[in-house]
Structure formats: structure tokens, C-alpha cells
Design an enzyme around this catalytic site. Structure first.
Site, mmCIF file in Angstrom:
data_model
loop_
_atom_site.group_PDB
_atom_site.id
_atom_site.type_symbol
_atom_site.label_atom_id
_atom_site.label_comp_id
_atom_site.label_asym_id
_atom_site.label_seq_id
_atom_site.Cartn_x
_atom_site.Cartn_y
_atom_site.Cartn_z
ATOM 1 N N TYR A 65 -2.487 -0.355 -1.472
ATOM 2 C CA TYR A 65 -1.720 -1.016 -0.408
ATOM 3 C C TYR A 65 -0.934 -2.214 -0.914
ATOM 4 O O TYR A 65 -1.104 -2.658 -2.047
ATOM 5 C CB TYR A 65 -2.572 -1.344 0.806
ATOM 6 C CG TYR A 65 -3.782 -2.229 0.701
ATOM 7 C CD1 TYR A 65 -4.043 -3.055 -0.372
ATOM 8 C CD2 TYR A 65 -4.696 -2.237 1.759
ATOM 9 C CE1 TYR A 65 -5.149 -3.867 -0.393
ATOM 10 C CE2 TYR A 65 -5.818 -3.050 1.748
ATOM 11 C CZ TYR A 65 -6.039 -3.870 0.666
ATOM 12 O OH TYR A 65 -7.143 -4.675 0.658
ATOM 13 N N GLU A 66 -0.035 -2.681 -0.045
ATOM 14 C CA GLU A 66 0.953 -3.731 -0.370
ATOM 15 C C GLU A 66 1.827 -3.345 -1.557
ATOM 16 O O GLU A 66 2.186 -4.176 -2.389
ATOM 17 C CB GLU A 66 0.264 -5.082 -0.628
ATOM 18 C CG GLU A 66 -0.668 -5.538 0.467
ATOM 19 C CD GLU A 66 -0.027 -5.554 1.848
ATOM 20 O OE1 GLU A 66 1.208 -5.542 1.942
ATOM 21 O OE2 GLU A 66 -0.772 -5.560 2.842
ATOM 22 N N GLY A 67 2.180 -2.083 -1.628
ATOM 23 C CA GLY A 67 2.989 -1.563 -2.725
ATOM 24 C C GLY A 67 2.085 -1.038 -3.814
ATOM 25 O O GLY A 67 1.379 -1.811 -4.478
ATOM 26 N N ARG B 109 0.860 -9.618 -1.889
ATOM 27 C CA ARG B 109 0.598 -8.991 -3.190
ATOM 28 C C ARG B 109 -0.269 -9.879 -4.070
ATOM 29 O O ARG B 109 -1.160 -9.394 -4.776
ATOM 30 C CB ARG B 109 1.919 -8.639 -3.872
ATOM 31 C CG ARG B 109 2.565 -7.410 -3.253
ATOM 32 C CD ARG B 109 3.962 -7.108 -3.762
ATOM 33 N NE ARG B 109 4.400 -5.825 -3.222
ATOM 34 C CZ ARG B 109 5.625 -5.341 -3.336
ATOM 35 N NH1 ARG B 109 6.556 -6.038 -3.967
ATOM 36 N NH2 ARG B 109 5.943 -4.172 -2.826
ATOM 37 N N MET C 25 5.275 -9.951 2.080
ATOM 38 C CA MET C 25 4.776 -9.005 1.104
ATOM 39 C C MET C 25 4.434 -9.668 -0.228
ATOM 40 O O MET C 25 3.401 -9.377 -0.829
ATOM 41 C CB MET C 25 5.811 -7.900 0.887
ATOM 42 C CG MET C 25 5.362 -6.802 -0.056
ATOM 43 S SD MET C 25 4.058 -5.779 0.646
ATOM 44 C CE MET C 25 5.006 -4.718 1.714
#
Length: 565
Positions: A426-428, A290, A286
Site C-alpha cells: 500500500y501507499e504505492g 510513504r 501520499m
């Protein structure tokens, strides 16, 4: 619009922000990689950008079929060794710095953003296997992932669990031979299926029997689309089914899949990183992802800026206000259009500097630099959130520069706007990035990591307004350190923007000083853009201090029912 690789700008930022020379890359190698990647992207990937958007991948009963030309272009990417730039030498890679591999990925994504998601996700799979895989798993999978012959995916999200990873329900049942039977459904899986590579390596979060609830009970599993035979080659299908692909606002070239694992109870996976080690392994993927999503903000901003400048130079309309009798001029000569174009240039350069700075910390951290690792942790939410915010802003301005034609699909400006919109999600989500900043990253080393970054900036910046912004960031950080959780979270997003602009301002001013007085068009443009950023964008961020100091009470002044009135 022909794609022009941003080689001069990339080289400048790699040298003066990322410190590429300290990472063992000399000028000749740097030029060869950047120029080669630019030629490849312009020749092979950029021509497919439009068909990727208008035609896109197609779901069939036999799997996802990419548009015409994509498979050949991907094979050319593999044959050219572009996937090996940052991969470890022990597994067939070139072992070059992560930040240089990021520059190559930026070039590919600027040429064709949706297509570039395939190698972007593969990088995360490589990182997870490098840090958490067994020697046997590494030997079997890393050589093919490093070249790009096989692609990788991340399988986290499920229909009932968005950002709440702890609510995942996918199951992994021991089969008695060290492997697991995987069952479950995953959604939003970028390049979860396609016909460009011989195998796809899925990394899947799931729960073993009797696993504790929440994130503590998650484990990570390696689940190939095709099981490997005795020689390590793809063999029989592994009971992974593509249920559908999403109909999306943008990024049409990237198939976003719903994957079903184990419909026939024949999906076999291997544990990565130990039982209940899923969250630790996931964050290895992740955090890498990011940074690469922040890089997507740079990609779309660069593409939108190039398109807007080309249009503004060609579109003739109305005399300039200061010379009404001189006849119509290209709209690039009108003050407000020039303002938008300079802002697009400045924000694109700022995003690139911020993301490259963070990527350079990856290389130093991997070499054992503990301070670089700590700074990377602090910079990651800034790079992801602010980088993607700027990508959206610049893409929107690109539509505005085109005027009414920007709203018409044929000009291509709208595609950048549509493609950019997913990146803050996305990706947090960027709200999660802001929460991470104020909830975890500000407190690293009892605030020492933040303070050392601030001290370095204060020691170098010269502009009074930029110094005021840095001081305001310090004041807000002190305030947040004693605030209750709701107040901290209410302030988190404006604070993230303030701090991001301060870091970008520091980097832009530094670059501007180096470029000042240069005689080439690039250096003149660089110096002028840096001055614009410090003079016009930095003061805007200072205006966010009031919001960053406000309490959460204003957000809850009415209840949810009244909010809908």
C-alpha cells in the site's frame, strides 16, 4: 512477551543521524518524550495487540465496532497529548519536529501496529489541510485532528482502479452553495470507520462534471462522517456508509473498509486545493504516508526482533557444536541462530536510520532548506520500499528463529509476518517506488541531488567494500541515465536495493564509529551490529549490480502464454 520501548536506540539515531539538536530539541525534552511515549505504549497499547489480532473490529449495520479496550486506549492517547507532538502550535499542537513525532509513532506501532494506523492516517489529513485547505477549513478541522479527537482517512482506491489513480470514477457535483454532492465507492480505506472518535474526516478524490480524463481531472474533497453544526461540532450523518470490512491476512486491529458515499444523494463535501488540484493535494498526503509506511517496517522489525531474542534466550536445545560435552544450551548460543538474530538487529537498525534520516529532511525542508527538500524527494522511495522490505525480512527471520513454534499462532511470531506483508503493497507498491526512483528522482537537478548524496557518503565511509558499493551505484545510475524505459524499469528494483543498502551502510558505519569503544551494553551491541552490517549485508547488495545493468530482454524472452506453461 512484554514490550520494551527502544528508547536508547531511538535517542541515538535521533541525535547522530537525524540531528535532532539542530532542530531545537534538547536532551531533556527528547528523553521526556521518548520515555513517556514508551511508558504509555507499554501500558495502554501493547496489552491490546493480541486481542486486536485475534478478535479484531466487527462490522455492524450501525458501523464498525472496535474490540474491547480500544476506545478507552485511544481516548488515553488523546488525553495524553500524543497526537499533538508534531502538530502545529496554531491549532493546539506542540509543534515539535516531524522526526520526533515519527519516533513516537514508531513506539506506538511497535506496541500495536494495527492500532497505530489510526494516528498514521490522521497525520496525512493534517498535512493536506495545512498545505491546501482554506483558512475556514483549517480553523474548523485542524484543532480536532491535531489532538486526535477526530481521525482522518485517505480515499483514493476504487474497485476498478488500483494503482491507476487516473481511472477513478467517483463524482462531485456542485450544489450551488460552494459545496459538492459526493457519490462513489472507495475500497481499502484504513480506519474508514470505527467507534473511537467523535468524527472521521475523509479526504476523497473525485471528478467534477466535465473534468478531463485521467489524473488531470481529479479534485480532492473534505467529507466528514458527520456534518458540523453551527458551533463546529459533529451533527447529522453525512450519507457515508460502511459497506463492509475486509478479511485480511494481517493488521487485523485496523478495520479496512469499503465506503459508499452518497447512496441517498445527501453526501456533502468541500473542495480542497482548487478544482483539478487533487493530484497535487494527494501527493502531499501520499509522500507523508510513504515515510510512515517505511516506519511501519521499523515497527514490525523491532517487535519481531524483541520476540525472537526473548525466545532464543529461553529455548534450550542441544549442546553447542564447539562444546558437545557441556550439555544443552539456549539456542541463542548456536551460530546460525546468532546469525539470524544479529541480522534482525542490523536490518532493524538500518531501516530505522534510513527512515529517520528522511524524516529529518522533512523538518529541514519545512524550514525552507531547498537541498533538504530535494534530498527528501530522493530518499522517500528508499525509505518506503527498503524499510518495508526489511520489515518483511526480519519478520520472516523471527518465525525461523522460533522454529516449528514460529508457525504456531500462539507464539505471536506469525502475527508479525502477517502484519508486515501489506506494507510493500500500500501507499504505492515497492515496484512503483523503484520506478519513481529511476524515472524521476535520479534526474532531480540533472542528477545533482543523487551526486551530492553520493559525494557526502564517499567523503565519510571508510570500509573498502562499502566504497565499492557506492561506486557501483554510481555506475548503474550512469547506465540507467541512457537506457530505454523498459531497461530502466527492469533494473529499477535491484538498483533501489543497492542504493538503499549503500545509504544504510553509510549510516550504520557512522553510528558504529561513534559507539566503538563504549562500555555500556547498548553501545557494545550497537558497534557489533554495525560491523556485522558492513561486513555481511553490504557485500550482498554489490552482487545486485549485474541485475541492475541487465536489459529487459530476459524478462520478455517468452510471451505471456508461454510463461504460463
Amino acid at each position: 512477551m512484554p514490550f520494551t520501548p527502544a528508547v536508547a536506540e531511538q535517542r541515538f539515531v535521533l541525535e547522530h543521524v537525524a540531528g535532532i539538536a539542530d532542530l531545537g530539541v534538547d536532551g531533556d525534552i527528547l528523553d521526556a518524550v521518548l520515555e513517556g511515549a514508551g511508558e504509555f505504549a507499554a501500558g495502554e497499547w501493547a496489552p491490546l495487540d493480541r486481542i486486536g489480532d485475534t478478535v479484531g473490529p466487527k462490522w455492524t449495520a450501525d458501523g464498525v465496532v472496535m474490540p474491547e479496550g480500544f476506545s478507552d486506549a485511544y481516548k488515553a492517547y488523546v488525553a495524553g497529548g500524543w497526537g499533538t507532538i508534531g502538530s502545529p502550535e496554531a491549532y493546539g499542537g506542540q509543534g515539535m519536529p516531524f522526526v520526533l513525532a515519527a519516533a513516537v509513532l514508531e513506539t506506538l506501532g511497535t506496541a500495536n501496529m494495527g492500532f497505530a494506523l489510526a494516528p498514521t492516517l490522521t497525520v496525512g489529513a493534517i498535512e493536506a489541510l495545512l498545505h491546501h485547505g482554506t483558512p475556514e477549513q483549517q480553523a474548523l478541522y485542524l484543532p480536532k485532528l491535531s489532538t486526535g479527537e477526530w481521525t482522518g482517512t485517505m480515499n483514493l482506491t476504487e474497485p476498478q482502479a488500483g494503482s491507476d489513480v487516473g481511472a477513478l470514477r467517483s463524482r462531485a457535483t456542485p450544489r450551488g452553495d460552494g459545496t459538492f454532492s459526493i457519490q462513489g465507492t472507495k475500497i481499502f480505506i484504513s480506519f474508514g470507520d470505527h467507534d473511537m472518535a467523535d468524527n472521521i474526516v475523509h479526504l476523497v478524490l473525485a471528478r467534477t462534471p466535465d473534468a478531463p480524463a485521467g489524473t488531470k481531472g481529479l479534485s480532492l474533497f473534505l467529507v466528514p462522517k458527520y456534518r458540523l453544526d453551527a458551533d463546529g461540532n459533529p451533527g447529522e450523518a453525512n450519507d457515508v456508509r460502511t459497506v463492509s470490512i475486509e478479511h485480511k491476512m494481517g493488521l487485523h486491529a485496523s478495520p479496512t473498509c469499503v465506503l459508499s458515499f452518497g447512496d441517498h444523494n445527501e453526501c456533502i463535501g468541500e473542495l480542497i486545493g482548487g478544482e483539478y488540484g487533487g493530484i497535487r493535494a494527494m501527493f502531499t498526503m501520499m509522500n507523508n504516508a510513504r515515510l510512515n509506511v517505511g516506519l511501519q517496517g521499523v515497527q514490525v522489525a523491532e517487535a519481531a526482533t524483541q520476540r525472537a531474542i526473548a525466545y532464543a534466550r529461553d529455548r534450550v536445545q542441544s549442546p553447542r557444536a564447539s562444546a558437545p560435552g557441556a550439555g544443552p544450551v539456549a539456542i541463542v548460543e548456536h551460530p546460525d541462530v546468532r546469525r539470524m538474530l544479529l541480522r534482525m538487529k542490523a536490518q532493524t537498525m538500518a531501516a530505522r536510520a534510513l527512515v529517520y534520516l528522511a524524516c529529518g529532511q522533512v523538518d529541514r525542508a519545512q524550514a525552507g532548506d531547498a537541498e533538504a527538500k530535494a534530498r527528501l524527494d530522493l530518499l522517500t522511495p528508499l525509505a518506503k520500499a527498503h524499510g518495508t522490505d526489511l520489515g518483511n525480512e526480519v519478520a520472516s527471520l523471527g518465525v525461523q528463529v522460533h522454529g516449528g513454534m514460529g508457525y504456531i499462532e500462539e507464539t505471536g511470531a506469525a502475527q508479525h509476518f502477517r502484519d508486515a506483508r501489506i506494507t510493500p503493497i500500500y501507499e504505492g507498491t515497492n515496484g512503483i517506488q523503484a520506478a519513481d526512483l529511476v524515472g524521476r528522482k535520479l534526474g532531480l537537478d540533472n542528477g545533482g541531488v543523487f551526486q551530492r548524496l553520493v559525494a557526502e557518503m564517499k567523503g565519510e565511509v571508510q570500509d573498502a567494500g562499502l566504497r565499492d558499493l557506492i561506486a557501483a551505484c554510481e555506475a548503474v545510475a550512469r547506465h540507467l541515465s541512457v537506457s530505454d524505459p523498459d531497461d530502466r524499469l527492469a533494473a529499477s528494483y535491484p538498483f533501489l536495493t543497492m542504493l538503499s543498502v549503500a545509504v544504510c551502510g553509510w549510516l550504520m558505519e557512522k553510528q558504529g564509529r561513534i559507539a566503538e569503544g563504549g562500555e555500556t551494553p547498548f553501545l557494545k551491541m550497537k558497534a557489533a551490529t554495525a560491523r556485522f552490517f558492513v561486513a555481511q549485508i553490504v557485500p550482498e547488495a554489490l552482487g545486485l549490480q549485474a541485475a541492475a545493468m541487465a536489459k529487459a530482454d530476459a524478462l520478455y524472452a517468452v510471451d505471456a502464454e508461454t510463461l504460463a506453461a
